[in-house]
Design a protein around this motif. Sequence first.
Motif, short mmCIF file in Angstrom:
data_model
loop_
_atom_site.label_atom_id
_atom_site.label_comp_id
_atom_site.label_asym_id
_atom_site.label_seq_id
_atom_site.Cartn_x
_atom_site.Cartn_y
_atom_site.Cartn_z
N SER A 161 0.98 -1.07 0.02
CA SER A 161 -0.17 0.06 -0.05
C SER A 161 0.96 1.32 -0.01
N LEU A 162 0.44 2.12 -0.44
CA LEU A 162 0.96 3.59 -0.51
C LEU A 162 0.43 4.41 0.78
N ALA A 163 1.17 4.63 1.54
CA ALA A 163 0.81 5.30 2.94
C ALA A 163 1.61 6.61 3.24
N LYS A 164 1.17 7.43 4.08
CA LYS A 164 1.62 8.33 4.42
C LYS A 164 1.98 8.31 5.95
N GLY A 165 3.03 8.94 6.45
CA GLY A 165 3.45 8.83 7.86
C GLY A 165 3.48 10.13 8.54
N LEU A 166 4.58 10.66 8.95
CA LEU A 166 4.66 11.76 9.64
C LEU A 166 4.86 12.97 8.71
N ALA A 167 3.89 13.86 8.72
CA ALA A 167 3.59 15.00 7.75
C ALA A 167 3.73 14.55 6.53
N TYR A 168 3.15 13.63 6.02
CA TYR A 168 2.91 13.08 4.61
C TYR A 168 4.34 12.55 4.09
N LEU A 169 5.18 12.41 4.90
CA LEU A 169 6.40 11.63 4.76
C LEU A 169 6.30 10.18 4.97
N PRO A 170 7.34 9.46 4.25
CA PRO A 170 7.50 8.05 4.56
C PRO A 170 7.72 7.53 6.04
#
Length: 274
Positions: A196-205
């Motif tokens: 899956s394509l996901a975002k973590g902290l502040a839309y970063l990986p």
Amino acid sequence: MDEFVPSLDRYHKVAVGAASWYFHPIFLNSERLNFSKPALFVGNHTIYGVMDVPLMLTHLYQKHGVYVRSLGDRVHFQVPIWRNILKKHGVLLGSPENCHQLMASGQSILVFPGGAREVMRRKGEKYQLIWKNRAGFARLAIEHGYDIIPFASLGADDCYDILYDANDLQANAMAQKILDTLDLTEKLRGGDIIPSLAKGLAYLPIPKPQRFYFSFGDRISTTEMGCHQEHAWALREQVAQSIEQQLVQLKDYRNHDKQNWSWLRQKLAGNTEA
């Protein structure tokens, strides 16, 4: 013959030390673990599958002196460099033959019945056990008289918010046409190993700094179970129920523990589900 010698090299210690600082893990019921005989650890796999496992294995080695060997999905061993890192840390291909070998030599083993499909989580699948019809781990445990220790891991699935998953890809006519043209559908196991394509902290990986929680359930003895498919399936369900119950308990523990999180961790981690 497996000649692996367990050790924690400098790079491993640095990496796990940094992860421990970032995720600040808590291990519940670890003091109750009894390693007088080997066991098969069975638990829930989390998104991407690499954030929490090293922390738990290192904890067991440092606290109990037991290096639990991991069985990994074959997709891991198709990636150059990464497969060498795994082998260096004692990970073996998750095959019945390798499991037989480890059990015959009396080693404690870690297995995730959900495999790659559970790692490649999709929207709405946080902390779900995606085991399909797999009961091989239960059959092997019964065959070798191995106790099973169910465990649960909470936190990693909250480190990312999934933006685009395999369901979205397969629903896209153009993408599906490309997969069919390149004959990739079967190689991707019908979408099971599409990340899956996901975002973590502040839309970063970068993963959000969630706190990780681990729980270890009571040993389940298999010595009096018969080697029949119905017994293996019943054992599989017993293990799954224990893991799911532990996840509920960990979520409750986390809800009460959040008041002890630093303000910065609460802010960066965002909201987590109960």
